[in-house]
Design an enzyme around this catalytic site. Structure first.
Site, PDB file in Angstrom:
ATOM      1  N   TYR A 155     -18.734  -0.321  -0.063  1.00  0.00           N
ATOM      2  CA  TYR A 155     -17.537  -0.071   0.762  1.00  0.00           C
ATOM      3  C   TYR A 155     -17.779  -0.547   2.199  1.00  0.00           C
ATOM      4  CZ  TYR A 155     -13.035   2.176   1.551  1.00  0.00           C
ATOM      5  OH  TYR A 155     -11.712   2.414   1.812  1.00  0.00           O
ATOM      6  N   LYS A 162     -12.473   3.009   8.062  1.00  0.00           N
ATOM      7  CA  LYS A 162     -11.771   4.252   7.696  1.00  0.00           C
ATOM      8  C   LYS A 162     -12.187   5.406   8.601  1.00  0.00           C
ATOM      9  CE  LYS A 162      -9.232   2.849   4.185  1.00  0.00           C
ATOM     10  NZ  LYS A 162      -7.824   2.532   4.441  1.00  0.00           N
TER      11      LYS A 162
HETATM   12  P1  NAD Z   1      -2.789  -2.589  -2.136  1.00  0.00           P
HETATM   13  O1  NAD Z   1      -3.501  -3.887  -2.234  1.00  0.00           O
HETATM   14  O2  NAD Z   1      -1.682  -2.355  -3.070  1.00  0.00           O
HETATM   15  O3  NAD Z   1      -2.278  -2.328  -0.658  1.00  0.00           O
HETATM   16  C1  NAD Z   1      -2.943  -2.819   0.496  1.00  0.00           C
HETATM   17  C2  NAD Z   1      -1.853  -3.412   1.356  1.00  0.00           C
HETATM   18  O4  NAD Z   1      -2.362  -3.838   2.624  1.00  0.00           O
HETATM   19  C3  NAD Z   1      -1.204  -4.647   0.705  1.00  0.00           C
HETATM   20  O5  NAD Z   1       0.172  -4.424   0.608  1.00  0.00           O
HETATM   21  C4  NAD Z   1      -1.524  -5.763   1.678  1.00  0.00           C
HETATM   22  O6  NAD Z   1      -0.532  -6.761   1.716  1.00  0.00           O
HETATM   23  C5  NAD Z   1      -1.591  -4.975   2.968  1.00  0.00           C
HETATM   24  N1  NAD Z   1      -2.219  -5.740   4.042  1.00  0.00           N
HETATM   25  C6  NAD Z   1      -3.503  -6.188   4.112  1.00  0.00           C
HETATM   26  N2  NAD Z   1      -3.661  -6.889   5.243  1.00  0.00           N
HETATM   27  C7  NAD Z   1      -2.466  -6.874   5.907  1.00  0.00           C
HETATM   28  C8  NAD Z   1      -1.998  -7.416   7.121  1.00  0.00           C
HETATM   29  N3  NAD Z   1      -2.786  -8.122   7.935  1.00  0.00           N
HETATM   30  N4  NAD Z   1      -0.713  -7.184   7.483  1.00  0.00           N
HETATM   31  C9  NAD Z   1       0.117  -6.452   6.699  1.00  0.00           C
HETATM   32  N5  NAD Z   1      -0.274  -5.912   5.526  1.00  0.00           N
HETATM   33  C10 NAD Z   1      -1.544  -6.139   5.146  1.00  0.00           C
HETATM   34  O7  NAD Z   1      -3.937  -1.478  -2.312  1.00  0.00           O
HETATM   35  P2  NAD Z   1      -3.911   0.112  -2.133  1.00  0.00           P
HETATM   36  O8  NAD Z   1      -5.142   0.577  -2.800  1.00  0.00           O
HETATM   37  O9  NAD Z   1      -2.588   0.659  -2.526  1.00  0.00           O
HETATM   38  O10 NAD Z   1      -4.136   0.277  -0.562  1.00  0.00           O
HETATM   39  C11 NAD Z   1      -3.291   1.057   0.270  1.00  0.00           C
HETATM   40  C12 NAD Z   1      -4.142   1.928   1.186  1.00  0.00           C
HETATM   41  O11 NAD Z   1      -4.784   2.918   0.410  1.00  0.00           O
HETATM   42  C13 NAD Z   1      -5.252   1.165   1.912  1.00  0.00           C
HETATM   43  O12 NAD Z   1      -5.375   1.669   3.227  1.00  0.00           O
HETATM   44  C14 NAD Z   1      -6.469   1.534   1.103  1.00  0.00           C
HETATM   45  O13 NAD Z   1      -7.682   1.425   1.841  1.00  0.00           O
HETATM   46  C15 NAD Z   1      -6.137   2.968   0.789  1.00  0.00           C
HETATM   47  N6  NAD Z   1      -6.925   3.589  -0.282  1.00  0.00           N
HETATM   48  C16 NAD Z   1      -7.017   2.997  -1.502  1.00  0.00           C
HETATM   49  C17 NAD Z   1      -7.771   3.601  -2.501  1.00  0.00           C
HETATM   50  C18 NAD Z   1      -7.887   2.974  -3.869  1.00  0.00           C
HETATM   51  O14 NAD Z   1      -8.822   3.329  -4.604  1.00  0.00           O
HETATM   52  N7  NAD Z   1      -7.010   2.084  -4.256  1.00  0.00           N
HETATM   53  C19 NAD Z   1      -8.406   4.819  -2.258  1.00  0.00           C
HETATM   54  C20 NAD Z   1      -8.292   5.414  -1.008  1.00  0.00           C
HETATM   55  C21 NAD Z   1      -7.544   4.773  -0.021  1.00  0.00           C
END
Ligand code: NAD
Length: 267
Positions: A155, A162
């Site tokens: 990570y 984060k």
């Molecule tokens: P996802 O890929 O569906 O979403 C990530 C989003 O970030 C995408 O829509 C992408 O286009 C956007 N993004 C990245 N760079 C960007 C930029 N410069 N400008 C605008 N948008 C941008 O994946 P997700 O897992 O749904 O992620 C959403 C949030 O949840 C993130 O912050 C991620 O770290 C967090 N998260 C995810 C998990 C997991 O296991 N999937 C767990 C905990 C937290």
């Protein structure tokens, strides 16, 4: 009667139907919220527009969160369409693929800057604009992961980003509290999404989570969506500056191996 009847929610971070932001969008829509969307890159348009249309969104715009002018265009359009907003969802994160494998110590200056700017500062810049559009108070929600607190395999720089994001939540909560704006984070357990699949070894961590978390189950988009409904509503009126874990209890464990393994005879 929905909990969000008459409320407008602006959501950054839907990439496709697997996105956590889409789980949140669906849960809020089911409670009567009016939704507006912003997505990160032009290539996502063909996925995001049909989703946004399915919940009747009037605003769906592309914006790179590192581009202030692009963000302004989104907020201007939302202001012209709705006047004010009640909720902002920030579900955006990015780090270069090479920084989500190998050792953290090898992170480059450029990789560090990219991860921190896109994944942490973006909340601050969106909060600045949201504040101006929440004259009657509101709620800001971001998404984080336990890799901010403890070392998780690969990570790396995203864990550092984060940590900065979670600290930003606390400072923003203090700044915006007097205006009745609450700022919180949901720390979600691993969910298979586009962003998550960029982390080396993610599939293995999904498997481990399911075996070792107290609830012996994975977290779903729906679980996160339902918590977001509560956290961004008046049901959570006095909750701000918090990181709420939606992770089947994983974060309480000291030793994250399946306990069944420990009970094997002779070991
Ligand atoms: P996802 O890929 O569906 O979403 C990530 C989003 O970030 C995408 O829509 C992408 O286009 C956007 N993004 C990245 N760079 C960007 C930029 N410069 N400008 C605008 N948008 C941008 O994946 P997700 O897992 O749904 O992620 C959403 C949030 O949840 C993130 O912050 C991620 O770290 C967090 N998260 C995810 C998990 C997991 O296991 N999937 C767990 C905990 C937290």
């Amino acid at each position: 009667m929905g909990l969000y009847d008459g409320k407008t929610v602006l959501i950054f971070g839907v990439a496709n139907k697997d996105s956590i932001a889409w789980g949140i969008a669906q849960a809020l829509h089911a409670q009567g919220a009016e939704l507006a969307f912003s997505y990160g890159i032009p290539q996502l348009e063909k996925r995001v527009i049909p989703l946004a249309e399915s919940v009747g969104a009037k605003v769906v715009m592309e914006a790179n969160v590192n581009d202030d002018a692009a963000i302004d265009r989104v907020f201007d359009r939302v202001r012209d369409t709705y006047g004010t907003i009640d909720v902002l969802i920030h579900a955006v994160a990015f780090a270069e693929r090479e920084d989500l494998a190998g050792r953290f110590v090898d992170t480059s200056r450029a990789g560090f800057k990219t991860a921190l700017e896109t994944s942490a500062y973006s909340l601050v810049t969106l909060a600045q604009r949201a504040e101006a559009m929440m004259p009657n108070g509101g709620s800001i929600l971001t998404l984080t992961y336990y890799g901010s607190v403890a070392v998780m395999p690969h990570y790396n720089v995203m864990g550092v980003a984060k940590a900065a994001l979670e600290s930003s939540v606390r400072y923003l909560a203090n700044d915006l509290g007097p205006q009745g704006i609450r700022v919180n984070a949901i720390s979600a357990g691993p969910i298979k999404t586009l962003a998550a699949s960029g982390v080396s070894g993610f599939r293995r961590s999904l498997h481990l989570h399911e075996q070792a978390a107290p609830m012996r189950s994975l977290v779903t988009q729906e679980d996160v969506g339902n918590t977001a409904v509560w956290l961004c509503s008046e049901w959570a009126q006095s909750v701000t500056g918090q990181v709420i874990y939606v992770d089947s209890g994983w974060n309480i464990m000291g030793l994250t191996v399946p306990f069944e393994e420990m009970d094997k005879p002779g070991e």
